[in-house]
Design a protein around this motif. Structure first.
Motif, short mmCIF file in Angstrom:
data_model
loop_
_atom_site.label_atom_id
_atom_site.label_comp_id
_atom_site.label_asym_id
_atom_site.label_seq_id
_atom_site.Cartn_x
_atom_site.Cartn_y
_atom_site.Cartn_z
N THR A 16 8.41 15.81 0.20
CA THR A 16 6.54 15.06 -0.40
C THR A 16 6.67 14.80 -1.21
O THR A 16 5.39 13.85 -1.65
CB THR A 16 6.68 16.95 -0.31
N ASP A 19 6.73 11.15 -0.44
CA ASP A 19 5.44 10.31 0.11
C ASP A 19 4.47 10.24 -0.40
O ASP A 19 3.43 9.28 -0.25
CB ASP A 19 5.39 11.45 1.27
N ARG A 20 3.88 10.67 -1.32
CA ARG A 20 2.94 10.97 -2.30
C ARG A 20 3.21 10.02 -3.58
O ARG A 20 2.20 9.10 -3.30
CB ARG A 20 3.24 11.92 -2.94
N LYS A 22 4.92 6.92 -2.17
CA LYS A 22 3.91 5.83 -1.66
C LYS A 22 2.80 5.85 -1.69
O LYS A 22 2.65 4.65 -0.70
CB LYS A 22 5.59 6.16 0.11
N GLU A 23 2.54 6.92 -0.94
CA GLU A 23 1.17 6.90 -0.45
C GLU A 23 0.46 6.51 -1.42
O GLU A 23 -0.80 5.49 -1.76
CB GLU A 23 0.24 8.38 -0.24
N ALA A 24 0.81 6.50 -3.24
CA ALA A 24 0.28 5.72 -3.96
C ALA A 24 0.45 4.29 -4.30
O ALA A 24 0.13 3.87 -6.02
CB ALA A 24 0.08 7.23 -5.36
N GLY A 25 1.44 4.08 -3.86
CA GLY A 25 1.80 2.68 -4.18
C GLY A 25 1.02 1.77 -4.16
O GLY A 25 1.43 0.89 -4.92
N ARG A 33 8.72 5.24 -8.50
CA ARG A 33 9.64 5.57 -6.95
C ARG A 33 10.84 4.95 -7.28
O ARG A 33 11.56 5.76 -6.14
CB ARG A 33 8.39 5.04 -5.97
N ASP A 55 13.61 4.56 4.83
CA ASP A 55 12.42 4.91 4.15
C ASP A 55 12.31 5.66 2.91
O ASP A 55 11.36 5.47 2.86
CB ASP A 55 11.17 6.20 5.39
N THR A 57 13.01 8.33 2.62
CA THR A 57 13.40 9.57 2.34
C THR A 57 14.51 10.21 2.56
O THR A 57 15.49 9.75 2.98
CB THR A 57 12.06 10.82 3.49
#
Length: 140
Positions: A16, A19-20, A22-25, A33, A55, A57
């Motif tokens: 989780t 992923d967060r 990565k979204e804020a990348g 990261r 990826d 994870t």
């Protein structure tokens, strides 16, 4: 079973968070990261059943973890929850990022946008209000 459930929760929480990040990348400094991902690079975790996906994870192989726990319980639990174990290292790294200013976690482009927005709002506060209307027109 309790150990496996806790490791599942750890892997799920890590995924989780990953992923967060990565979204804020687009705005997040990539070193944040990468530093989290580097914590999982040990072959020790692969031997006990925690594998990294392509990826970034994590994936838990429960059967491998069960075998590792039954053959060497002490060392397996130490690798997961002991001092400098996976949980401790992830917690320490997350805590370190919680203690720094949020702006230091941004990449340089996002920092520039933030600085421009702050500059623009300060300029709006400093600029005089445009005078218009019948009072001004009457005086001039």
């Amino acid at each position: 079973d309790k150990v496996i459930a806790q490791v599942k929760d750890l892997v799920s929480s890590y995924n989780t968070m990953h992923d967060r990040l990565k979204e804020a990348g687009g705005v997040m400094n990539s070193s944040v990261r990468k530093s989290m991902e580097s914590l999982i690079s040990s072959s020790t975790y692969e031997r006990i059943g925690i594998h990294r996906n392509g990826d970034g994870t994590l994936k838990l192989d429960e059967e491998q973890l069960k075998k590792s726990l039954s053959s060497n319980f002490e060392q397996t639990t130490k690798a997961i929850s002991g001092n400098y174990g996976l949980a401790d290292r992830l917690s320490s790294t997350a805590e370190r990022y919680n203690e720094v200013q949020a702006s230091s976690l941004l990449n340089s482009k996002a920092r520039q946008v933030q600085q421009f927005a702050m500059y623009q709002s300060s300029m709006q506060m400093a600029m005089p209000i445009q005078a218009s209307g019948w009072v001004v027109n009457r005086l001039y």
